[in-house]
Every structure is written in structure tokens, then in C-alpha cells.
Motif scaffolding. Sequence first.
Motif, short mmCIF file in Angstrom:
data_model
loop_
_atom_site.label_atom_id
_atom_site.label_comp_id
_atom_site.label_asym_id
_atom_site.label_seq_id
_atom_site.Cartn_x
_atom_site.Cartn_y
_atom_site.Cartn_z
N SER A 263 0.91 -1.19 -0.03
CA SER A 263 0.02 -0.21 0.06
C SER A 263 0.96 1.35 -0.10
O SER A 263 0.56 2.30 -0.66
N ILE A 264 1.94 1.22 0.78
CA ILE A 264 2.94 2.47 0.90
C ILE A 264 3.49 2.55 -0.34
O ILE A 264 3.52 3.81 -1.00
N GLU A 265 4.14 1.54 -1.24
CA GLU A 265 4.66 1.34 -2.17
C GLU A 265 3.82 2.04 -3.51
O GLU A 265 4.25 2.58 -4.23
N SER A 266 2.59 1.64 -3.33
CA SER A 266 1.56 2.04 -4.52
C SER A 266 1.06 3.46 -4.44
O SER A 266 0.29 3.98 -5.26
N GLY A 267 1.50 4.23 -3.25
CA GLY A 267 0.84 5.48 -3.02
C GLY A 267 -0.65 5.37 -2.58
O GLY A 267 -1.34 6.27 -2.80
N PHE A 268 -0.76 4.19 -1.64
CA PHE A 268 -2.31 3.92 -1.12
C PHE A 268 -3.05 4.07 -2.44
O PHE A 268 -4.31 4.70 -2.12
N ALA A 269 -3.03 3.32 -3.30
CA ALA A 269 -4.07 3.04 -4.23
C ALA A 269 -5.14 2.16 -3.64
O ALA A 269 -4.96 1.52 -2.63
N ALA A 270 -6.25 2.81 -4.12
CA ALA A 270 -7.67 1.96 -3.75
C ALA A 270 -7.47 0.52 -3.52
O ALA A 270 -7.80 -0.09 -2.59
N PRO A 271 -7.02 -0.23 -4.58
CA PRO A 271 -7.19 -1.82 -4.72
C PRO A 271 -6.37 -2.39 -3.43
O PRO A 271 -6.65 -3.26 -2.90
N PHE A 272 -5.24 -1.74 -3.10
CA PHE A 272 -4.38 -2.02 -2.18
C PHE A 272 -4.70 -1.79 -0.76
O PHE A 272 -4.49 -2.69 0.10
#
Length: 131
Positions: free
Chosen positions: A39-48
Motif C-alpha cells: 500500500s505504501i509503495e503504491s501510493g495508497f492506491a484503492a485496490p491495495f
Amino acid sequence: MTQDVQVERMPVTAHIAKFIVTLQLGVGFAWIAFAIFISIESGFAAPFLLLLLASATGTALLWLLVARWPSRKKSVRWGAIAIQAASFALLLALPLLDGGIDSSSRLIGSVVPVATITLLAVPSTGRWFDR
């Protein structure tokens, strides 16, 4: 004056089922840590974030089951069966969600929930939970 109290021992099947659920709990904590990292690596993207929420919810439910196991309540047994059945159903639905998962991976992953359901469905385990 002290009195001896007879306590019914937990059957082997219930011990094994509890051990499996406890292992799943440990894997759930590891999965939460991994989901936080993703989630942190994805920039807190909704799916994650949804993955993180689902992981935390499932792990919390497993924790409640393990914590309440000694109570011997029917709801603990049936709750464990329901969680394992949901886990098995999710494994069956994974190819619809992600086409990259092969059938051998699903077969191996389905052994744990099916084994746990079987162990909890054994009459001796049912009698122990029913008091």
C-alpha cells in the motif's frame, strides 16, 4: 476443603484444527505487513487499501476464534467452519479474479481449509464444542 474437578480433554482433532487456525493467524499477520508495504509503495492506491482491509478483517476474525477456542462454544466451531468455507470459496473464485493462478496452486491452497473443516466436522470435535 478442595474438590477435584474433572475437565474433559480436548480431542486430538480439535487440537490439530486449533493449530492450523493458529498458523493461519500467523500467516495473516505476515500478510498484513506485506499489504502495508504494498500500500505504501503504491501510493495508497484503492485496490491495495482494500487488500489491506480484507487482510486485517480476516486476521482479526481468526484471532477472535483462537482467543475464544477454550470457551468451547458452538459459535466458535461454526465460526471457524464459516471462515474456512469462505477461504475455500475465495480460492475457487481466484481464477475469475486473476487468470495467472493455475489449478495446482489452487489445489494445494485448498487443502488447509478443507482439512480444517473436516477436523471440525468430526463428531468428537462437535461433542467437545457442544459440552
